[in-house]
Structure formats: C-alpha cells, structure tokens
Scaffold this motif. Structure first.
Motif, mmCIF file in Angstrom:
data_model
loop_
_atom_site.group_PDB
_atom_site.id
_atom_site.type_symbol
_atom_site.label_atom_id
_atom_site.label_comp_id
_atom_site.label_asym_id
_atom_site.label_seq_id
_atom_site.Cartn_x
_atom_site.Cartn_y
_atom_site.Cartn_z
ATOM 1 N N ASN A 286 0.832 -1.202 0.000
ATOM 2 C CA ASN A 286 0.000 0.000 0.000
ATOM 3 C C ASN A 286 0.871 1.257 0.000
ATOM 4 N N GLY A 287 0.344 2.340 -0.582
ATOM 5 C CA GLY A 287 1.022 3.629 -0.501
ATOM 6 C C GLY A 287 1.605 4.121 -1.799
ATOM 7 N N ALA A 288 1.600 3.290 -2.856
ATOM 8 C CA ALA A 288 2.113 3.759 -4.146
ATOM 9 C C ALA A 288 1.204 4.868 -4.676
ATOM 10 N N VAL A 289 1.805 5.896 -5.270
ATOM 11 C CA VAL A 289 0.994 6.999 -5.798
ATOM 12 C C VAL A 289 0.373 6.623 -7.135
ATOM 13 N N GLU A 290 0.945 5.625 -7.816
ATOM 14 C CA GLU A 290 0.388 5.149 -9.085
ATOM 15 C C GLU A 290 1.054 3.822 -9.433
ATOM 16 N N TRP A 291 0.329 3.013 -10.201
ATOM 17 C CA TRP A 291 0.895 1.763 -10.707
ATOM 18 C C TRP A 291 0.994 1.846 -12.220
ATOM 19 N N LEU A 292 2.075 1.318 -12.785
ATOM 20 C CA LEU A 292 2.263 1.230 -14.225
ATOM 21 C C LEU A 292 2.206 -0.232 -14.659
ATOM 22 N N THR A 313 15.481 2.762 -9.094
ATOM 23 C CA THR A 313 15.168 4.107 -9.561
ATOM 24 C C THR A 313 15.878 4.282 -10.894
ATOM 25 N N TYR A 314 15.270 4.963 -11.829
ATOM 26 C CA TYR A 314 15.685 4.809 -13.222
ATOM 27 C C TYR A 314 17.007 5.485 -13.580
ATOM 28 N N SER A 315 17.532 6.395 -12.762
ATOM 29 C CA SER A 315 18.840 6.976 -13.074
ATOM 30 C C SER A 315 19.972 6.316 -12.280
ATOM 31 N N CYS A 316 19.669 5.263 -11.559
ATOM 32 C CA CYS A 316 20.659 4.552 -10.740
ATOM 33 C C CYS A 316 21.422 3.567 -11.620
ATOM 34 N N GLY A 355 5.557 11.221 -15.377
ATOM 35 C CA GLY A 355 5.809 11.172 -16.809
ATOM 36 C C GLY A 355 7.210 10.687 -17.127
ATOM 37 N N ASN A 356 8.192 11.139 -16.327
ATOM 38 C CA ASN A 356 9.571 10.675 -16.525
ATOM 39 C C ASN A 356 9.689 9.177 -16.281
ATOM 40 N N VAL A 357 9.015 8.681 -15.243
ATOM 41 C CA VAL A 357 9.093 7.253 -14.923
ATOM 42 C C VAL A 357 8.415 6.431 -16.016
ATOM 43 N N LYS A 358 7.275 6.898 -16.509
ATOM 44 C CA LYS A 358 6.587 6.191 -17.599
ATOM 45 C C LYS A 358 7.490 6.097 -18.825
ATOM 46 N N GLN A 359 8.139 7.209 -19.170
ATOM 47 C CA GLN A 359 9.025 7.200 -20.327
ATOM 48 C C GLN A 359 10.203 6.261 -20.109
ATOM 49 N N ALA A 360 10.753 6.274 -18.882
ATOM 50 C CA ALA A 360 11.904 5.415 -18.590
ATOM 51 C C ALA A 360 11.535 3.940 -18.666
ATOM 52 N N THR A 361 10.387 3.567 -18.109
ATOM 53 C CA THR A 361 9.992 2.151 -18.171
ATOM 54 C C THR A 361 9.791 1.711 -19.617
ATOM 55 N N GLN A 362 9.258 2.600 -20.439
ATOM 56 C CA GLN A 362 9.081 2.275 -21.851
ATOM 57 C C GLN A 362 10.424 2.139 -22.555
ATOM 58 N N ASP A 363 11.325 3.100 -22.320
ATOM 59 C CA ASP A 363 12.639 3.066 -22.968
ATOM 60 C C ASP A 363 13.452 1.846 -22.525
ATOM 61 N N LEU A 364 13.282 1.439 -21.265
ATOM 62 C CA LEU A 364 14.073 0.344 -20.704
ATOM 63 C C LEU A 364 13.425 -1.024 -20.917
ATOM 64 N N GLY A 365 12.259 -1.053 -21.544
ATOM 65 C CA GLY A 365 11.602 -2.321 -21.820
ATOM 66 C C GLY A 365 11.044 -3.005 -20.595
ATOM 67 N N ILE A 372 4.892 3.158 -8.229
ATOM 68 C CA ILE A 372 5.626 4.414 -8.076
ATOM 69 C C ILE A 372 5.537 4.831 -6.615
ATOM 70 N N ASP A 373 6.653 4.681 -5.912
ATOM 71 C CA ASP A 373 6.698 4.849 -4.447
ATOM 72 C C ASP A 373 7.275 6.218 -4.082
ATOM 73 N N ASN A 374 6.658 7.288 -4.599
ATOM 74 C CA ASN A 374 7.190 8.635 -4.375
ATOM 75 C C ASN A 374 7.213 9.040 -2.908
ATOM 76 N N ASP A 375 6.328 8.495 -2.098
ATOM 77 C CA ASP A 375 6.275 8.832 -0.672
ATOM 78 C C ASP A 375 7.057 7.842 0.179
ATOM 79 N N TYR A 376 7.748 6.893 -0.442
ATOM 80 C CA TYR A 376 8.578 5.886 0.254
ATOM 81 C C TYR A 376 7.751 5.031 1.221
#
Length: 597
Positions: A286-292, A313-316, A355-365, A372-376
């Motif tokens: 529980n607690g994710a701000v959105e699911w992809l 995290t996508y820039s790690c 939007g950045n995370v959506k694009q990254a998941t698409q680019d990374l396959g 999306i756990d923005n609130d940890y």
C-alpha cells in the motif's frame, strides 16, 4: 544506542569546525555570568531550537525552510540589537520601540537579572535566537541523520538523533564557556578592563551577525569546515560500523536508514539457495501513488504466486545493470507462477515526475508491474535501505530471501527456482538466463573502478576543487581548476548550485573530472522548459573517438533530451587515468551525479 553516541560525538566536534565561528560571540557574551543561570539556559535554547527546526526541515518540505528564513532574520535583528547594547550601553536606555525593547530586555536582563539570581528566560530566548541562526556544516554524521529523516519520515528517533547532535555541540560549547568565563573574570580583575571587554564582545557579536547575514556561515566556512572535520567524522562512523566488503557508492548508509546504491552485496546480505528460512511476512504494498503496467496489486491478490520485489530508480547505474536480469526472470518464469514487481523509489526530485518514470519504463523495456513509491511508503514497509534491492516472497506470502546490490544473479535465479518448485510441487530446470547487455546496462569492470559515485549538488558534493568552492543557491562564475588529482572535479562558467544539482545559466559552461574507470556516466537534465541542450565531451582535451559512450558519437557530440543517466565514456582499451570534460553549447543544462563502471 551506538548511533545516538555517534550523533552526540558529531555534535561535540562542531567546536573545531569553522561553521561555529559566527555564533561563538553570542555564546561567549555570557561568559562572565553564572553558568547555571545564564550560559546553560542559552545552550539549552540553542540545542532545542536547532533540533526542532532541523527535524521539521528534514521531513516537512519547503514551507519549513521558508518559515525558518523569517525566523533567522528576526533573530539576526534581535542579536544585532544585543551586540549594540554591549558595544554602547547608553543605546539600550534610548530605545523605545517594542522590538528594540525586547532586544534590550534580552540583553540587559540576561546580563543583570540572571547575575542576581533572577529569571533564566531571557538567556533561554537568546539561545532560541542563536539556534535559529546556527547552521552547522553537514558532515558525514549530520548528513546521514538528515538523509535518513527525509527517507524514513517523521519519527521520535529522528528528533532524538538531532537532539543528541545538538547536545554534543552544547557540551563542547559549555566547556568552552566555563573556561572562557574564568579567563574573562581574571582579565577584568587584573586589568580593570571590564568595559573594554564588554565592548569587544559587542563588536564580536555584530561581526557574527554580519557573517550570518552575508551567508558566510553556509558558504565559505562550510567549505573550510568540511575539509577539516569530514575525515574525523568518517573515522567515527567506520569505528561504529565496520566497512562492508563490497563497494557502497553513497556515503549515507544504513545507520540512518537512508538509501545507498550498491555495486554488489556482501555475504551477510544474502542467504544461500537451499537454505531459505522464513524472514517474515510479505510487507504491505500500500502507498504507491500510481501503478504502471498493472492495476494496483495487493498482498492478498498475490497469494499463491511467487513474488520478486525489485526496488530501483531509473537513473541509478547499479539498478540499470541489474535490470536485464530482472527483465529476463520476469519473461522466463511468468507462466510458472512468478510475478515481478518493480518498486520505483526516487533518489532525485525529477524521478518523482510520473511522466519521466513512464518514459523510462518504456525506454528500458520494463513490462512488468511498477509501483511508483514517491512517498517511500513501500520502502519503509520493507525497511529497505538500498538500490537495487531484491526481496523474494513465496506462494504462502512469506519473505524467504533478500539480496542487496548487483551481482550473484545465478544464486538469485536459483532462489526463484526453489520457490517455484515448492509452489508447483515439481522440480524446476536448473539452467539460468544468459544476459548480453549493452550501453549503461552492461556489467561493470569492477577491477578497474577507482572513482566513486560523486554528487554535483552541494548537499553531498565531495572533491570539488574550483577556486572559491561552491556558492549555494545563487548564480556564480566558476573557473576550472588549474590541475586535477584523481577524483577531483570542478566547474567553469556561470552556474547555480542547488542541494542536488548544478544548473548552467549561460552557454559555454563546462565540468571537468579526473577519473579512473572503464565507463563514465553522468545524470543530466535539460533546461527547465525542456529545451534540449547540446554538449561535447573531451578526453584529455581530445574527442573520445573509440572511447565514446553510448550517448555520444566519436567526436564527443551529444544532446540532453531528458532527465536521465547518460553514458559518456566507455574505454575500449587499457583503463587508465583520464581527464573528462563536458562542454555545454546551450544554457540550462542540469548536472546531478557521476557514476562509474
């Protein structure tokens, strides 16, 4: 308990840090008064105020910072009045306005009433004002406490750790105050110079107020201080917690519950396949701000499935190098009962942009579900501390295994096979996936990595060698260092350095870094309006040719089109020391962190 002791000792060492200099006059102005009635209340007020404001700032967001700025300016005015009354005693008698009367009361009452056994409150209020102005240099100890607070949220532990740090500072200042009181008393008796000492203290208080108002406590003195105390604080941390056998690339480690990017896991961080005791129950999702790629998933809905939870995290860079294996496992075992869930827990602010995370998941396959756990919230539910981190859940909803960092992929896959065998009641084939990754996802050449992950923003910047150091949150012109030793770096051109990045204000700016590794990556972003930024990379003053990374050509040319990690160098031959330089042809570039592989 050990962490509280470490925090306390970190506070004690502030007495040798130049960052304490601007507030010393406020403290020593009480040196000739009874300690219990004057000095002690001042130090208590200072410690409690710092701990309270720092706790709120770590977890409360920008409104706390803005509110504290108003408090700082009120304190500056108050202590300036205090300094004037020390320098010119007649000044206090002529003041009639309410604010000035308050300053006069604080200065005069704290000096006279407490000496006669009166109230301690005037000194306590002066301590509150001092606490609002005190900006200790965030060395390794304070840095890990504050970063842990930001990730783990508000808690009594956060406040107590900060209070322990403040208590350490108050202890060392208290000892100095007791010694200073005796010295001042002896000088007054032997030299009859009481009035001159009082005026000298007034000048010192006003100098301290001026230094704080000009920002010297958070710029020049911070740079001097970190050079003198950071190694001492790090030694204390190393004694409190032995260094891991693997390479941990972020200095903010598990002692504060903060995030650390890991190259590889040490043996204590994993169990052996075949020996998978129950480590606990499946923590809440529980607690994710959105699911992809999926509707929200719950523990109950996943009962009967084997679940792999991957914190990333996508820039790690460490997450990117583990990602090919996670994708391969999701594809190979999806029809046999495995569900892979990526929990995207951001490190940088731009990684909170959905939007950045959506694009990254698409680019990374990435096609499996991503929370999306923005609130940890999920991060805290698992008690996680690392990127990447893998948690393995059996079909009964029990946590059976964990692995932190890169590597040990065959062992992790055999854990999946064992849990699926338990679920399905039959043996699984023992073959493991073979991954051939390219670009930033290719495995690191760890034998040749001699450069650490390096942050550009002032909160965690190290080894910055441009003359004059970093200027916080203000446009400034920088000059390239005349010479760079290994792992030194610097800016040139007009930049604004914030807590987590540096933004280029005018075209022609550059960043230089002396490094030793096969691969060099830099997390970059375009201008605030999203306009692409052109750049060129040079190695030892020349185009990289065959040593260019995946995001530039052989001439070193590239374009920042989004906020992500860019691979800029991949050496094709023997790995040696090189001076890397990136020159930006357009304004607006944002630079966050260097990583190596």
């Amino acid at each position: 308990m050990i962490l509280f002791l470490v925090s306390y000792l970190g506070g004690v060492f502030t007495i040798i840090s130049p960052c304490i200099l601007p507030v010393l006059p406020f403290v020593f102005a009480r040196a000739d008064r009874p300690f219990l009635k004057s000095g002690l209340p001042l130090l208590l007020g200072m410690a409690l105020t710092f701990a309270g404001v720092a706790t709120l700032a770590a977890v409360g967001g920008g409104w706390v910072v803005r509110a504290n700025e108003y408090g700082r300016w009120a304190a500056i005015v108050l202590l300036a009045l205090f300094g004037l009354t020390l320098l010119i005693p007649q000044f206090a008698e002529r003041l009639t306005r309410p604010l000035v009367s308050l300053g006069s009361r604080l200065s005069q009452d704290a000096s006279d009433a407490t000496a006669q056994g009166g109230s301690v409150w005037p000194s306590f209020l002066l301590g509150i004002a001092t606490g609002l102005l005190w900006a200790p240099c965030a060395g390794p100890i304070l840095g890990l406490v504050l970063t842990g607070a930001a990730l783990q949220g508000a808690s009594a532990t956060t406040s107590l750790l900060l209070l322990a740090y403040a208590a350490g500072a108050a202890t060392s200042l208290g000892l100095a105050l007791l010694i200073g009181g005796r010295v001042f008393a002896a000088m007054k008796r032997s030299l009859g110079a009481g009035e001159w000492i009082r005026r000298a203290l007034g000048v010192a208080v006003l100098a301290g107020v001026a230094a704080i108002a000009l920002g010297l406590d958070t710029s020049f003195l911070t740079r001097v201080s970190l050079a003198s105390t950071a190694s001492l604080e790090q030694s204390i941390l190393d004694l409190a917690k032995p260094k891991p056998t693997s390479s941990v690339l972020m200095s903010n480690d598990q002692m504060a519950g903060s995030g650390a990017m890991m190259m590889s896991a040490k043996p204590a961080m994993m169990a052996k396949p075949g020996d998978l005791p129950v480590e606990g129950q499946f923590p809440s999702l529980n607690g994710a701000v959105e699911w992809l790629n999926s509707p929200p998933l719950t523990n109950e809905a996943l009962r009967g499935k084997v679940v792999l939870v991957d914190f990333w995290t996508y820039s790690c860079i460490n997450c990117l190098r583990a990602l090919p294996y996670v994708r391969a496992w999701a594809d190979k075992y999806k029809d046999q009962g495995l569900v892979v869930i990526g929990v995207h827990a951001p490190e940088f602010a731009f990684e909170k942009n959905i939007g950045n995370v959506k694009q990254a998941t698409q680019d990374l396959g990435v096609t499996y579900p991503v929370a999306i756990d923005n609130d940890y919230a999920i991060w805290r539910a698992f008690g996680n501390q690392y990127w990447p981190a893998h948690y393995f859940i059996d079909a009964k909803g029990q946590l059976r295994h964990h692995h932190f960092g890169e590597g040990e992929y065959a062992e992790s896959e055999r854990v999946i096979q064992q849990l699926l065998a338990e679920r399905n009641g039959n043996a699984m084939p023992q073959d493991v996936v073979k991954v051939s990754a390219s670009g930033a996802e290719a495995q690191a050449d760890m034998d040749n990595v001699k450069s650490p992950e390096t942050y550009v923003g002032y909160d965690r910047a190290e080894n910055f060698t441009s003359p004059g150091g970093q200027v916080k949150d203000a446009a400034a012109s920088y000059a390239a260092p005349s010479a760079l030793s290994l792992n030194d770096w610097g800016l040139s051109g007009n930049w604004t350095v914030s807590s987590e990045n540096a933004s280029l204000n005018q075209p022609g700016g550059a960043i230089a870094f002396r490094f030793h590794a096969r691969d060099l990556h830099l997390v970059l972003g375009p201008s605030a309006d999203g306009k692409p930024v052109r750049f060129q990379v040079l190695l030892d003053g020349k185009p990289p040719a065959a040593d260019h990374g995946a995001d530039i050509d052989a001439d070193g040319n590239g374009v920042i089109s989004g906020q992500r990690l860019y691979q800029l160098v991949r050496q094709s031959g023997a790995v040696t020391d090189h001076t890397f330089e990136i020159r930006f042809l357009d304004p607006g570039a944002q630079a966050f962190a260097f990583t190596f592989g």
